[in-house]
Motif scaffolding. Structure first.
Motif, mmCIF file in Angstrom:
data_model
loop_
_atom_site.group_PDB
_atom_site.id
_atom_site.type_symbol
_atom_site.label_atom_id
_atom_site.label_comp_id
_atom_site.label_asym_id
_atom_site.label_seq_id
_atom_site.Cartn_x
_atom_site.Cartn_y
_atom_site.Cartn_z
ATOM 1 N N VAL A 1 -34.987 -58.955 57.422
ATOM 2 C CA VAL A 1 -34.224 -59.497 58.551
ATOM 3 C C VAL A 1 -33.708 -58.391 59.462
ATOM 4 O O VAL A 1 -33.631 -58.563 60.690
ATOM 5 C CB VAL A 1 -33.060 -60.382 58.049
ATOM 6 C CG1 VAL A 1 -32.005 -59.555 57.314
ATOM 7 C CG2 VAL A 1 -32.430 -61.154 59.202
ATOM 8 N N ASN A 2 -33.367 -57.225 58.902
ATOM 9 C CA ASN A 2 -32.881 -56.124 59.742
ATOM 10 C C ASN A 2 -33.984 -55.581 60.644
ATOM 11 O O ASN A 2 -33.743 -55.167 61.779
ATOM 12 C CB ASN A 2 -32.335 -54.991 58.868
ATOM 13 C CG ASN A 2 -31.044 -55.367 58.180
ATOM 14 O OD1 ASN A 2 -30.348 -56.271 58.615
ATOM 15 N ND2 ASN A 2 -30.732 -54.681 57.101
ATOM 16 N N ARG A 3 -35.199 -55.587 60.124
ATOM 17 C CA ARG A 3 -36.309 -54.996 60.872
ATOM 18 C C ARG A 3 -36.828 -55.938 61.958
ATOM 19 O O ARG A 3 -37.106 -55.509 63.075
ATOM 20 C CB ARG A 3 -37.435 -54.628 59.909
ATOM 21 C CG ARG A 3 -38.643 -54.010 60.579
ATOM 22 C CD ARG A 3 -39.687 -53.592 59.559
ATOM 23 N NE ARG A 3 -40.860 -53.005 60.210
ATOM 24 C CZ ARG A 3 -41.942 -52.583 59.556
ATOM 25 N NH1 ARG A 3 -41.985 -52.669 58.233
ATOM 26 N NH2 ARG A 3 -42.966 -52.074 60.207
ATOM 27 N N PHE A 4 -36.977 -57.204 61.628
ATOM 28 C CA PHE A 4 -37.611 -58.137 62.560
ATOM 29 C C PHE A 4 -36.631 -59.070 63.272
ATOM 30 O O PHE A 4 -36.985 -59.668 64.277
ATOM 31 C CB PHE A 4 -38.669 -58.972 61.825
ATOM 32 C CG PHE A 4 -39.806 -58.161 61.284
ATOM 33 C CD1 PHE A 4 -40.807 -57.696 62.122
ATOM 34 C CD2 PHE A 4 -39.872 -57.848 59.936
ATOM 35 C CE1 PHE A 4 -41.858 -56.940 61.626
ATOM 36 C CE2 PHE A 4 -40.921 -57.097 59.426
ATOM 37 C CZ PHE A 4 -41.917 -56.644 60.282
ATOM 38 N N GLY A 5 -35.430 -59.214 62.735
ATOM 39 C CA GLY A 5 -34.444 -60.056 63.382
ATOM 40 C C GLY A 5 -34.534 -61.510 62.938
ATOM 41 O O GLY A 5 -35.580 -61.996 62.514
ATOM 42 N N THR A 6 -33.425 -62.205 63.065
ATOM 43 C CA THR A 6 -33.330 -63.592 62.636
ATOM 44 C C THR A 6 -34.265 -64.503 63.421
ATOM 45 O O THR A 6 -34.953 -65.356 62.855
ATOM 46 C CB THR A 6 -31.878 -64.083 62.803
ATOM 47 O OG1 THR A 6 -31.025 -63.320 61.951
ATOM 48 C CG2 THR A 6 -31.749 -65.554 62.466
ATOM 49 N N ARG A 7 -34.334 -64.314 64.727
ATOM 50 C CA ARG A 7 -35.102 -65.226 65.582
ATOM 51 C C ARG A 7 -36.598 -65.153 65.274
ATOM 52 O O ARG A 7 -37.259 -66.180 65.114
ATOM 53 C CB ARG A 7 -34.845 -64.875 67.047
ATOM 54 C CG ARG A 7 -35.604 -65.758 68.034
ATOM 55 C CD ARG A 7 -35.333 -65.328 69.461
ATOM 56 N NE ARG A 7 -36.096 -66.112 70.410
ATOM 57 C CZ ARG A 7 -36.849 -65.601 71.361
ATOM 58 N NH1 ARG A 7 -36.962 -64.284 71.479
ATOM 59 N NH2 ARG A 7 -37.499 -66.381 72.212
ATOM 60 N N ARG A 8 -37.140 -63.963 65.166
ATOM 61 C CA ARG A 8 -38.580 -63.810 64.972
ATOM 62 C C ARG A 8 -39.007 -64.376 63.607
ATOM 63 O O ARG A 8 -40.033 -65.066 63.505
ATOM 64 C CB ARG A 8 -38.970 -62.340 65.067
ATOM 65 C CG ARG A 8 -40.478 -62.103 65.055
ATOM 66 C CD ARG A 8 -40.801 -60.619 65.127
ATOM 67 N NE ARG A 8 -40.272 -60.000 66.340
ATOM 68 C CZ ARG A 8 -40.376 -58.703 66.623
ATOM 69 N NH1 ARG A 8 -41.000 -57.896 65.767
ATOM 70 N NH2 ARG A 8 -39.870 -58.210 67.734
ATOM 71 N N ILE A 9 -38.217 -64.103 62.571
ATOM 72 C CA ILE A 9 -38.559 -64.604 61.239
ATOM 73 C C ILE A 9 -38.482 -66.127 61.212
ATOM 74 O O ILE A 9 -39.320 -66.802 60.591
ATOM 75 C CB ILE A 9 -37.623 -63.986 60.189
ATOM 76 C CG1 ILE A 9 -37.824 -62.465 60.137
ATOM 77 C CG2 ILE A 9 -37.868 -64.602 58.820
ATOM 78 C CD1 ILE A 9 -36.832 -61.753 59.245
ATOM 79 N N THR A 10 -37.477 -66.684 61.875
ATOM 80 C CA THR A 10 -37.330 -68.139 61.925
ATOM 81 C C THR A 10 -38.523 -68.787 62.619
ATOM 82 O O THR A 10 -39.067 -69.792 62.145
ATOM 83 C CB THR A 10 -36.031 -68.518 62.657
ATOM 84 O OG1 THR A 10 -34.911 -67.920 61.988
ATOM 85 C CG2 THR A 10 -35.834 -70.025 62.694
ATOM 86 N N LEU A 11 -38.931 -68.229 63.737
ATOM 87 C CA LEU A 11 -40.070 -68.769 64.483
ATOM 88 C C LEU A 11 -41.351 -68.729 63.647
ATOM 89 O O LEU A 11 -42.093 -69.715 63.574
ATOM 90 C CB LEU A 11 -40.259 -67.964 65.771
ATOM 91 C CG LEU A 11 -41.426 -68.365 66.683
ATOM 92 C CD1 LEU A 11 -41.269 -69.800 67.155
ATOM 93 C CD2 LEU A 11 -41.503 -67.414 67.885
ATOM 94 N N PHE A 12 -41.587 -67.612 62.999
ATOM 95 C CA PHE A 12 -42.786 -67.468 62.177
ATOM 96 C C PHE A 12 -42.781 -68.459 61.017
ATOM 97 O O PHE A 12 -43.809 -69.055 60.675
ATOM 98 C CB PHE A 12 -42.877 -66.028 61.655
ATOM 99 C CG PHE A 12 -44.182 -65.688 61.024
ATOM 100 C CD1 PHE A 12 -45.366 -65.715 61.743
ATOM 101 C CD2 PHE A 12 -44.244 -65.325 59.674
ATOM 102 C CE1 PHE A 12 -46.582 -65.394 61.154
ATOM 103 C CE2 PHE A 12 -45.449 -65.006 59.074
ATOM 104 C CZ PHE A 12 -46.624 -65.045 59.818
ATOM 105 N N GLY A 13 -41.605 -68.665 60.410
ATOM 106 C CA GLY A 13 -41.496 -69.610 59.303
ATOM 107 C C GLY A 13 -41.791 -71.034 59.727
ATOM 108 O O GLY A 13 -42.477 -71.784 59.004
#
Length: 506
Positions: free
Chosen positions: A373-385
């Motif tokens: 989460v620190n590297r990619f951020g909350t928004r990007r991980i959420t979108l990918f999921g």
């Protein structure tokens, strides 16, 4: 608010033994940095600044984090403890599809009320008091459900259990955020995200308990299996109640917002191992701290969630929560129902598959989400999921009722959905709801988010068994609309709460 007092760049432990145990090189570095000089606290802003920079450096704070995650463990266990036993409950009480959904949804109704009022109460009366209150709810409700003589008593105690869950989530998230630093290892985003692996670990352990009892209990007594599993939920709550006095403490950020700077400094010294001292009384900015607290201590705090500063954050947090939870309730929570009814598998295969999906893929997905989460951020991980979930559900709809090797494909798609949920939107919905608001609004923000989330969950829990019975595997086309909508919402709104210092926006 006046500017915070300038401080040295580092803080040392207040534990003499801890300081003496340092290596010579570490001690020399501390002396060079001047870390033996305490930082002087004169305002709530000072408290926020120190905790944002250093978080905690003591074992007691680690215990607080573990206890907060223990609350999440109980939430997940109580939510999922009936997932496998729902078919046995249907047979014992002679329930139709609607009543089955009502038994499932009763915990959500309680959670709506618990979250809505709990969010306000946790900001009004503090994190510690509310945490202790919801442990009592867990104990009473778990025992009541285990001995329920009919469906209405079961529904009533599931409702009480839901109130406990609704109270617990705002306070647990507040503890995780407010006992952590803003950036670096063990920061707020990571620790708030830790709720996800804790949730799936608890769900998986529930299935471990089900499996053990299923194997050891005589076949003619399997009708009481669900009662044993549900009643076991009282055990961890009792453990927390027993150890609370030794380890648990109030959040120093909340104390500071109440104007209790002395109490905040004491917790920072005793639990955070931070070398801080309170400024002389004439140099403290207590009025500013009280004013800041008053803003979030009234019901008007709910309206402030939709003020110009927080409106977009509130809306996107709701979108992530509602759309991810709709899919979770239908797929992850309904995994036993899907495998047994739609995939036509035996009870033993259902238990083992549900265990592997939750304890394996769910926990691993949550741990992965924490680590990146620190590297990619909350928004990007959420979108990918969300995207992975939509693809998995589409595949399930295309496969239909699986036969032969397609059974493995179908179970793999369930596992992919849970993995993406645990590391993506399912984990980060708490990041959005918790870290988008300052301390004075955090409880209300989480509580409002959770109450809306649970309201939609009620609909999905009631409707999914009905839709599954009438549409079969075609129900996955409908469920797939939820992650698609979530992906669109996150793609449009650019807000990302990762490492944002929302305290000093005030």
């Amino acid at each position: 608010m006046a500017a915070a007092t300038p401080y040295l760049s580092t803080v040392t432990s207040t534990d003499p033994a801890a300081n003496s145990a340092q290596t010579p090189s570490a001690a020399a570095q501390n002396r060079q940095a001047g870390t033996q000089t305490p930082r002087i606290v004169s305002s709530a802003a000072d408290i926020h600044s120190i905790l944002a920079e250093f978080g905690s450096q003591g074992t007691k704070t680690t215990a607080v984090i573990i206890l907060a995650l223990g609350g999440i463990f109980m939430d997940a266990y109580d939510f999922s403890s009936l997932a496998f036993g729902i078919t046995a409950i249907q047979e014992q009480f002679g329930l139709n599809g609607f009543m089955t959904g009502l038994v499932n949804a009763s915990i959500m109704v309680g959670a709506v009320i618990g979250a809505l009022f709990g969010g306000y109460l946790v900001d009004r009366f503090g994190r510690y008091r509310l945490f202790m209150a919801d442990m009592v709810f867990f104990v009473v409700a778990a025992i009541g459900c285990a001995v329920a003589p009919n469906e209405w008593v079961l529904i009533a105690f599931r409702f009480v259990m839901g109130i406990g869950v609704g109270l617990d989530l705002p306070v647990a998230m507040a503890f995780l955020a407010e006992f952590s630093k803003l950036k670096g290892k063990g920061n707020r985003s990571q620790r708030v995200n830790a709720w996800s692996p804790a949730w799936y670990f608890a769900t998986g352990m529930g299935y471990v308990i089900v499996l053990i009892i299923f194997i050891t209990l005589p076949y003619d007594q399997h009708a009481i299996l669900w009662r044993i599993v549900v009643g076991f939920g009282a055990v961890p709550a009792l453990i927390v109640l027993l150890v609370r006095r030794r380890y648990l403490a109030e959040s120093p950020e909340w104390l500071a917002n109440q104007g209790d700077l002395r109490g905040a400094v004491e917790v920072m010294r005793s639990h955070h191992n931070l070398n801080v001292e309170l400024a002389p009384e004439g140099e403290r900015e207590t009025a500013n701290a009280s004013d800041s607290s008053a803003k979030g201590g009234r019901w008007a705090g709910f309206a402030e969630l939709f003020s110009p500063r927080y409106r977009v954050r509130t809306i996107v947090a709701l979108c992530v929560s509602v759309f991810s939870t709709f899919g979770y309730n239908a797929v992850a929570y309904g995994t036993p129902l899907i495998i047994t009814t739609l995939f036509h598998q035996t009870p033993l295969i259902t238990i083992i598959a549900s265990l592997v999906i939750n304890l394996g893929f769910g926990t691993l997905g949550g741990l992965l989400g924490m680590s990146i989460v620190n590297r990619f951020g909350t928004r990007r991980i959420t979108l990918f999921g969300f995207v992975i979930q939509a693809l998995a559900l589409g595949t399930l709809a295309i496969v239909g009722i699986p036969n032969g090797a397609l059974v493995l494909v179908a179970v793999a798609m369930l596992a992919a959905f849970v993995f993406a949920q645990a590391g993506g939107p399912g984990a980060n919905l708490m990041n959005y709801a918790t870290l988008s608001y300052p301390t004075r609004l955090r409880g209300i923000g989480i509580g409002f988010n959770q109450s809306v989330l649970r309201a939609f969950s009620i609909v999905s829990l009631i409707m999914f068994p009905i839709l599954a019975a009438s549409l079969g595997t075609g129900v996955f086309w409908i469920v797939a609309c939820a992650p698609l909508a979530g992906a669109i919402a996150v793609g449009i709104v650019a807000w990302d709460p990762t490492a944002k210092d929302v305290e000093h926006e005030d």
